[in-house]
Scaffold this motif. Structure first.
Motif, PDB file in Angstrom:
ATOM      1  N   ARG A  19       1.053  -1.087  -0.290  1.00 39.95           N
ATOM      2  CA  ARG A  19      -0.100  -0.321  -0.230  1.00 39.95           C
ATOM      3  C   ARG A  19       0.736   1.094  -0.191  1.00 39.95           C
ATOM      4  O   ARG A  19       1.132   2.743  -0.714  1.00 39.95           O
ATOM      5  N   LEU A  20       2.191   1.462   0.694  1.00 41.49           N
ATOM      6  CA  LEU A  20       2.698   2.625   0.912  1.00 41.49           C
ATOM      7  C   LEU A  20       3.718   3.183  -0.636  1.00 41.49           C
ATOM      8  O   LEU A  20       3.718   3.474  -1.071  1.00 41.49           O
ATOM      9  N   TRP A  21       4.167   1.706  -1.096  1.00 39.19           N
ATOM     10  CA  TRP A  21       4.555   1.297  -3.042  1.00 39.19           C
ATOM     11  C   TRP A  21       3.458   2.084  -3.748  1.00 39.19           C
ATOM     12  O   TRP A  21       4.396   2.855  -4.747  1.00 39.19           O
ATOM     13  N   LEU A  22       1.844   1.869  -3.611  1.00 40.66           N
ATOM     14  CA  LEU A  22       1.178   2.675  -4.437  1.00 40.66           C
ATOM     15  C   LEU A  22       0.672   4.426  -3.948  1.00 40.66           C
ATOM     16  O   LEU A  22       1.103   4.949  -5.005  1.00 40.66           O
ATOM     17  N   MET A  23       1.013   4.766  -3.018  1.00 37.50           N
ATOM     18  CA  MET A  23       1.698   6.226  -2.341  1.00 37.50           C
ATOM     19  C   MET A  23       2.892   6.427  -3.406  1.00 37.50           C
ATOM     20  O   MET A  23       2.483   7.605  -4.180  1.00 37.50           O
ATOM     21  N   PHE A  24       3.732   6.052  -3.127  1.00 34.88           N
ATOM     22  CA  PHE A  24       5.165   6.413  -4.047  1.00 34.88           C
ATOM     23  C   PHE A  24       5.187   6.586  -5.196  1.00 34.88           C
ATOM     24  O   PHE A  24       5.414   7.177  -5.885  1.00 34.88           O
ATOM     25  N   ARG A  25       4.675   5.507  -5.302  1.00 38.77           N
ATOM     26  CA  ARG A  25       4.129   5.472  -7.056  1.00 38.77           C
ATOM     27  C   ARG A  25       3.394   6.942  -7.100  1.00 38.77           C
ATOM     28  O   ARG A  25       3.302   7.483  -8.577  1.00 38.77           O
ATOM     29  N   HIS A  26       2.362   6.861  -7.117  1.00 34.06           N
ATOM     30  CA  HIS A  26       1.621   7.508  -7.425  1.00 34.06           C
ATOM     31  C   HIS A  26       2.285   9.243  -7.186  1.00 34.06           C
ATOM     32  O   HIS A  26       2.407   9.986  -7.720  1.00 34.06           O
ATOM     33  N   ASP A  27       3.313   9.830  -6.278  1.00 29.92           N
ATOM     34  CA  ASP A  27       3.710  11.101  -6.103  1.00 29.92           C
ATOM     35  C   ASP A  27       5.192  10.657  -7.434  1.00 29.92           C
ATOM     36  O   ASP A  27       5.227  11.162  -7.308  1.00 29.92           O
ATOM     37  N   LEU A  28       6.086   9.630  -7.862  1.00 29.68           N
ATOM     38  CA  LEU A  28       6.728   9.791  -8.919  1.00 29.68           C
ATOM     39  C   LEU A  28       6.124  10.005 -10.271  1.00 29.68           C
ATOM     40  O   LEU A  28       6.212  10.356 -10.949  1.00 29.68           O
ATOM     41  N   SER A  29       4.400   9.246 -10.604  1.00 34.63           N
ATOM     42  CA  SER A  29       3.698  10.014 -11.638  1.00 34.63           C
ATOM     43  C   SER A  29       3.420  11.078 -11.605  1.00 34.63           C
ATOM     44  O   SER A  29       3.375  11.026 -13.270  1.00 34.63           O
ATOM     45  N   GLU A  30       3.810  11.793 -10.308  1.00 38.44           N
ATOM     46  CA  GLU A  30       3.716  13.419 -11.174  1.00 38.44           C
ATOM     47  C   GLU A  30       5.025  13.535 -11.920  1.00 38.44           C
ATOM     48  O   GLU A  30       4.534  14.832 -12.646  1.00 38.44           O
ATOM     49  N   PHE A  31       5.944  13.600 -12.028  1.00 40.19           N
ATOM     50  CA  PHE A  31       7.409  13.319 -12.399  1.00 40.19           C
ATOM     51  C   PHE A  31       7.601  12.441 -13.850  1.00 40.19           C
ATOM     52  O   PHE A  31       8.780  13.345 -14.768  1.00 40.19           O
ATOM     53  N   ARG A  32       6.872  11.633 -13.971  1.00 37.63           N
ATOM     54  CA  ARG A  32       6.861  10.418 -15.194  1.00 37.63           C
ATOM     55  C   ARG A  32       5.863  10.829 -16.080  1.00 37.63           C
ATOM     56  O   ARG A  32       5.668  10.168 -17.286  1.00 37.63           O
ATOM     57  N   GLY A  33       4.783  11.337 -15.917  1.00 39.04           N
ATOM     58  CA  GLY A  33       3.368  11.348 -16.604  1.00 39.04           C
ATOM     59  C   GLY A  33       2.702   9.670 -16.432  1.00 39.04           C
ATOM     60  O   GLY A  33       2.253   9.037 -17.396  1.00 39.04           O
ATOM     61  N   VAL A  34       3.141   8.997 -15.668  1.00 49.60           N
ATOM     62  CA  VAL A  34       2.711   7.884 -15.869  1.00 49.60           C
ATOM     63  C   VAL A  34       1.685   7.772 -14.935  1.00 49.60           C
ATOM     64  O   VAL A  34       0.882   8.042 -13.904  1.00 49.60           O
TER      65      VAL A  34
END
Length: 165
Positions: A19-34
């Motif tokens: 679940r923490l991983w989902l939050m992490f990837r969500h945060d990073l999606s801002e910088f990669r447009g994922v």
């Protein structure tokens, strides 16, 4: 400072880490447009590697009894350790918790380290050089490297330094 701890994540911790991983990837999606997959999740192959891959170590960061972040280290069986993933939940940020936890993870594995971050992430641009300076003084380097298999993305910034025992 609140009761902050860094400990190896166990198989019982895996649901919280996922679940923490989902939050992490969500945060990073801002910088990669994922965007997330159709089921609302982000790729999580690194979670599996962190828990089962040789040369990997997953860590759970806690604030009191509550999960507050994660760290995945890889390359423990290679020439340099790589902080593959590091995340602190937004509710625990800006209190020195990230710096303390990053330091605790890194000093557990003395030797050469490499850490990547995105140049477009202003918090990471400030944070990771600060970690490097705290642990290695002026003995660290910064370079840009292409993202493997993703030529459309801007290069990542990599810092390298050695943590002494």
């Amino acid at each position: 400072m609140p009761d902050v701890s860094v400990r190896p994540a166990t198989p019982e911790d895996r649901p919280a880490v996922e679940r923490l991983w989902l939050m992490f990837r969500h945060d990073l999606s801002e910088f990669r447009g994922v965007l997330p997959a159709a089921d609302g999740t982000f790729r999580n192959d690194r979670v599996g590697c962190a828990f089962a891959g040789p040369g990997w170590a997953p860590y759970l960061l806690t604030l009191g009894e509550r999960p507050a972040g994660l760290a995945f280290v890889r390359g423990l069986d290679g020439p340099a350790r790589v902080l593959n993933s590091f995340f602190v939940a937004r509710g625990a940020r800006r209190r020195g918790i990230g710096l303390r936890c990053a330091r605790e993870v890194l000093v557990r594995h003395p030797g050469p380290w490499e850490i990547a971050f995105q140049h477009d992430n202003p918090a990471a641009v400030r944070f990771w050089p600060r970690v490097a300076r705290e642990l290695a003084g002026d003995a660290w380097t910064r370079e840009q490297r292409p993202v493997p298999g993703r030529p459309e993305l801007p290069p990542d910034v990599w810092i390298s330094f050695t943590v002494r025992p």
